[in-house]
Design an enzyme around this catalytic site. Structure first.
Site, PDB file in Angstrom:
ATOM      1  N   LYS A  83      15.440  46.643  27.329  1.00  0.00           N
ATOM      2  CA  LYS A  83      16.456  45.731  27.857  1.00  0.00           C
ATOM      3  C   LYS A  83      16.125  45.391  29.302  1.00  0.00           C
ATOM      4  O   LYS A  83      15.927  46.282  30.133  1.00  0.00           O
ATOM      5  CB  LYS A  83      17.817  46.421  27.808  1.00  0.00           C
TER       6      LYS A  83
HETATM    7  C1  E4P Z   1      25.191  44.947  25.046  1.00  0.00           C
HETATM    8  O1  E4P Z   1      24.046  45.174  24.779  1.00  0.00           O
HETATM    9  C2  E4P Z   1      25.992  45.677  26.026  1.00  0.00           C
HETATM   10  O2  E4P Z   1      25.655  47.043  25.941  1.00  0.00           O
HETATM   11  C3  E4P Z   1      27.473  45.621  25.758  1.00  0.00           C
HETATM   12  O3  E4P Z   1      27.764  44.797  24.652  1.00  0.00           O
HETATM   13  C4  E4P Z   1      28.302  45.359  26.961  1.00  0.00           C
HETATM   14  O4  E4P Z   1      29.660  45.354  26.580  1.00  0.00           O
HETATM   15  P1  E4P Z   1      30.862  45.464  27.626  1.00  0.00           P
HETATM   16  O5  E4P Z   1      31.017  44.135  28.295  1.00  0.00           O
HETATM   17  O6  E4P Z   1      32.052  45.793  26.780  1.00  0.00           O
HETATM   18  O7  E4P Z   1      30.492  46.553  28.586  1.00  0.00           O
END
Ligand code: E4P
Length: 219
Positions: A83
């Protein structure tokens, strides 16, 4: 649509895997920090459970640091998707990693033009954060529609992961739009199973079954 679970919690991942619907896992530094385990050990443990893509995030802000961290994470297994945040430095790293056939998940995407750049850099996945846009009174799901159109206009192979999902309707809309993947928190996945008419139906069937003579119940 593929379903990923958005968690770094091993029990939750095992539970969703046991339901037979798990295609992959996404984590982020916040989710990892909650688990109070060494990062690499945790990702290795997830890797021992899940065959599909597992997203693990770099924390460097410079492309060279991101590439180094990405290469180390990618050594854990071929299904690790690194990521990378959607910044200039991030996209430089994505370009290098795509040449090395390391999967990337470009994260923190909040606009269609950002998504276009990520696809051009060779991202394997793009993660538009829907819930965080809704939080600031923007229609998050519109972003998914825009990205879907742009990618289909030009045939980009980058897969859309609808991220920051907060409730079952987000997941439903993602599927209606035709997103490739939804990454869903554990509590939202549990809610997707539930319908009061299913519970009432089971109760009625079992009540009626109890009325059948014992000798006729064997099968
Ligand atoms: C995606 O890869 C992220 O880990 C996640 O969906 C972020 O979600 P949030 O906005 O609820 O923290």
């Amino acid at each position: 649509m593929k379903i990923f679970v958005d968690t770094a919690n091993i029990e939750q991942i095992k539970e969703v895997a046991s339901w037979g619907i798990l295609d992959g896992v996404t984590t982020n530094p916040t989710l990892v920090a909650r688990e109070k385990k060494a990062f690499v050990d945790l990702i290795k443990e997830i890797h021992s459970i899940v065959e599909g893509p597992i997203s693990a995030e770099v924390v460097s802000l410079e492309s060279s640091g991101m590439v180094d961290q990405a290469r180390r994470l990618a050594k854990i297994g071929r299904n690790i998707a690194v990521k990378i945040p959607l910044t200039k430095e991030g996209l430089k790293a994505v370009k290098i990693l795509s040449r090395e056939k390391i999967m990337t998940n470009v994260t923190l995407c909040f606009s269609p033009s950002q998504a276009l750049l990520a696809a051009k850099a060779g991202a394997t996945f793009i993660s538009p954060f829907i819930g965080r846009l809704d939080d600031i009174s923007h229609e998050g799901m519109n972003l998914v529609r825009q990205i879907k159109q742009i990618y289909s206009n030009y045939g980009y192979p980058t897969q859309i992961i609808v991220a920051s999902i907060r409730h079952p309707l987000h997941m439903l809309e993602a599927a209606q739009i035709g997103a490739d993947i939804a990454t869903v928190p554990f509590d939202v996945l549990e809610k997707l199973f539930k319908h009061p008419l299913t519970d009432i139906g089971i109760d009625r069937f079992l009540r009626d079954w109890r009325g059948l003579p014992e000798k006729d119940k064997a099968f």
